[in-house]
Motif scaffolding. Structure first.
Motif, mmCIF file in Angstrom:
data_model
loop_
_atom_site.group_PDB
_atom_site.id
_atom_site.type_symbol
_atom_site.label_atom_id
_atom_site.label_comp_id
_atom_site.label_asym_id
_atom_site.label_seq_id
_atom_site.Cartn_x
_atom_site.Cartn_y
_atom_site.Cartn_z
ATOM 1 N N CYS A 86 0.825 -1.213 0.000
ATOM 2 C CA CYS A 86 0.000 0.000 0.000
ATOM 3 C C CYS A 86 0.857 1.260 0.000
ATOM 4 N N ILE A 87 1.925 1.250 0.796
ATOM 5 C CA ILE A 87 2.813 2.416 0.857
ATOM 6 C C ILE A 87 3.411 2.686 -0.525
ATOM 7 N N ASN A 88 3.860 1.620 -1.193
ATOM 8 C CA ASN A 88 4.474 1.822 -2.503
ATOM 9 C C ASN A 88 3.445 2.288 -3.535
ATOM 10 N N TYR A 89 2.224 1.762 -3.448
ATOM 11 C CA TYR A 89 1.206 2.180 -4.428
ATOM 12 C C TYR A 89 0.854 3.653 -4.225
ATOM 13 N N MET A 90 0.758 4.082 -2.978
ATOM 14 C CA MET A 90 0.481 5.494 -2.724
ATOM 15 C C MET A 90 1.644 6.376 -3.178
ATOM 16 N N LYS A 91 2.872 5.846 -3.082
ATOM 17 C CA LYS A 91 4.022 6.586 -3.617
ATOM 18 C C LYS A 91 3.876 6.747 -5.128
ATOM 19 N N GLN A 92 3.517 5.658 -5.796
ATOM 20 C CA GLN A 92 3.333 5.718 -7.238
ATOM 21 C C GLN A 92 2.308 6.790 -7.617
ATOM 22 N N VAL A 93 1.223 6.862 -6.851
ATOM 23 C CA VAL A 93 0.127 7.788 -7.165
ATOM 24 C C VAL A 93 0.478 9.220 -6.762
ATOM 25 N N LEU A 94 0.827 9.408 -5.481
ATOM 26 C CA LEU A 94 0.955 10.761 -4.930
ATOM 27 C C LEU A 94 2.304 11.414 -5.199
ATOM 28 N N ASP A 95 3.379 10.619 -5.238
ATOM 29 C CA ASP A 95 4.711 11.202 -5.449
ATOM 30 C C ASP A 95 5.130 11.186 -6.921
ATOM 31 N N ASP A 96 4.824 10.065 -7.601
ATOM 32 C CA ASP A 96 5.318 9.891 -8.966
ATOM 33 C C ASP A 96 4.293 10.284 -10.034
ATOM 34 N N GLY A 97 3.005 10.150 -9.719
ATOM 35 C CA GLY A 97 1.984 10.388 -10.735
ATOM 36 C C GLY A 97 2.062 9.375 -11.866
ATOM 37 N N PHE A 98 2.607 8.206 -11.585
ATOM 38 C CA PHE A 98 2.800 7.144 -12.577
ATOM 39 C C PHE A 98 2.592 5.831 -11.845
ATOM 40 N N PHE A 99 1.494 5.136 -12.136
ATOM 41 C CA PHE A 99 1.121 3.997 -11.292
ATOM 42 C C PHE A 99 0.657 2.800 -12.119
ATOM 43 N N HIS A 100 0.817 1.624 -11.520
ATOM 44 C CA HIS A 100 0.329 0.378 -12.108
ATOM 45 C C HIS A 100 -1.199 0.423 -12.083
ATOM 46 N N ALA A 101 -1.819 0.250 -13.245
ATOM 47 C CA ALA A 101 -3.273 0.416 -13.323
ATOM 48 C C ALA A 101 -4.033 -0.901 -13.218
ATOM 49 N N ASP A 102 -3.330 -2.016 -13.054
ATOM 50 C CA ASP A 102 -4.015 -3.316 -12.984
ATOM 51 C C ASP A 102 -3.368 -4.190 -11.910
ATOM 52 N N PRO A 103 -3.441 -3.750 -10.639
ATOM 53 C CA PRO A 103 -2.719 -4.451 -9.565
ATOM 54 C C PRO A 103 -3.463 -5.649 -8.985
ATOM 55 N N HIS A 104 -3.837 -6.603 -9.858
ATOM 56 C CA HIS A 104 -4.485 -7.809 -9.332
ATOM 57 C C HIS A 104 -3.402 -8.807 -8.906
ATOM 58 N N PRO A 105 -3.760 -9.851 -8.139
ATOM 59 C CA PRO A 105 -2.754 -10.753 -7.557
ATOM 60 C C PRO A 105 -1.810 -11.384 -8.574
ATOM 61 N N GLY A 106 -2.319 -11.694 -9.777
ATOM 62 C CA GLY A 106 -1.470 -12.331 -10.777
ATOM 63 C C GLY A 106 -0.368 -11.433 -11.299
ATOM 64 N N ASN A 107 -0.471 -10.135 -11.035
ATOM 65 C CA ASN A 107 0.533 -9.187 -11.513
ATOM 66 C C ASN A 107 1.547 -8.790 -10.452
ATOM 67 N N ILE A 108 1.499 -9.424 -9.287
ATOM 68 C CA ILE A 108 2.422 -9.063 -8.198
ATOM 69 C C ILE A 108 2.937 -10.342 -7.546
ATOM 70 N N ARG A 109 4.249 -10.448 -7.428
ATOM 71 C CA ARG A 109 4.849 -11.603 -6.780
ATOM 72 C C ARG A 109 5.785 -11.142 -5.660
ATOM 73 N N VAL A 110 6.139 -12.064 -4.798
ATOM 74 C CA VAL A 110 7.131 -11.801 -3.753
ATOM 75 C C VAL A 110 8.288 -12.750 -3.992
ATOM 76 N N PHE A 111 9.468 -12.163 -4.199
ATOM 77 C CA PHE A 111 10.646 -12.965 -4.531
ATOM 78 C C PHE A 111 11.890 -12.346 -3.909
ATOM 79 N N ASP A 112 12.632 -13.153 -3.203
ATOM 80 C CA ASP A 112 13.908 -12.718 -2.621
ATOM 81 C C ASP A 112 13.734 -11.468 -1.747
#
Length: 229
Positions: A86-112
């Motif tokens: 959530c923190i990173n997504y809000m950074k994308q929106v509020l700080d960068d103005g450039f965000f992932h528009a389809d953040p469903h589970p299949g598009n996000i993994r946890v690795f290393d």
């Protein structure tokens, strides 16, 4: 529904999704903007092997972000993952103005030890003015400042006819009444943004594609985080 806006957005998104060179550019931009975020990464793109029709990227293993059993077995804390996501997504929106528009589970993994964002073909952009208006709207909801929310809606919208501010003010007041006793941490942002979009449509206010994509993105992410808790 403003069908012209929907069709324009579908056309723009389809062009993004079908041009892998654009996705490669998006991946590079995300990596640059998040270079200092140690817990987030994006697949590296091998441009020498990529074309408009073929995208060659770094292979990402690990687990899908909502696979609680596997992640917990590997020692991950699901609450920490949700918070950092959530923190990173809000950074994308509020700080960068450039965000992932389809953040469903299949598009996000946890690795290393990192959250890895995949499928970067569908992205949203917000102008500095729209970012400021979004911040103002969230703060206005939290403080029940009707005027701030109205001004934020008007700031990001386009309208060709005069706006009945009194009627808009009354509708925003009725909407905020539902959140009067709620602190900002308890807000359902996806639901709130949907209501704002409905209000804009009711008052014939046209919102830019970046804002509508943000509404969809926030709603999708909220559903994901709820499923992880």
């Amino acid at each position: 529904i403003d069908f012209d806006m929907v069709l324009n957005e579908l056309w723009a998104v389809s062009q993004q999704e079908m041009n892998f060179l654009l996705e490669a550019q998006n991946a590079d931009e995300f990596r640059r903007l998040n270079a200092d975020v140690t817990y987030v990464t994006f697949p590296a793109v091998y441009k020498e092997y990529s074309t408009r029709e073929v995208l060659v990227m770094q292979a990402i293993e690990g687990h899908q972000i909502d696979n609680q059993a596997a992640l917990t077995a590997d020692g991950y804390d699901m609450a920490e993952i949700s918070r950092k996501l959530c923190i990173n997504y809000m950074k994308q929106v509020l700080d960068d103005g450039f965000f992932h528009a389809d953040p469903h589970p299949g598009n996000i993994r946890v690795f290393d030890g990192q959250i890895v964002w995949l499928d970067l073909g569908m992205v949203g952009r917000l102008s500095a003015k729209d970012q400021a208006a979004f911040q103002k709207a969230v703060a206005g909801v939290a403080s029940h400042d009707i005027g701030a929310v109205v001004e934020a809606i008007l700031a990001v919208s386009r309208h060709t006819a005069p706006v009945n501010r009194e009627a808009l003010y009354a509708d925003v007041d009725a909407m905020l009444a539902e959140y009067l006793e709620m602190d900002i941490g308890s807000l359902n942002l996806g639901e709130l943004m949907q209501k704002v979009l409905e209000l804009a449509q009711k008052h014939k206010l046209s919102l830019p594609p970046g804002v509508t994509m943000l509404g969809r993105g926030v709603g999708t992410l909220e559903g994901l985080v709820s499923s992880m808790s």
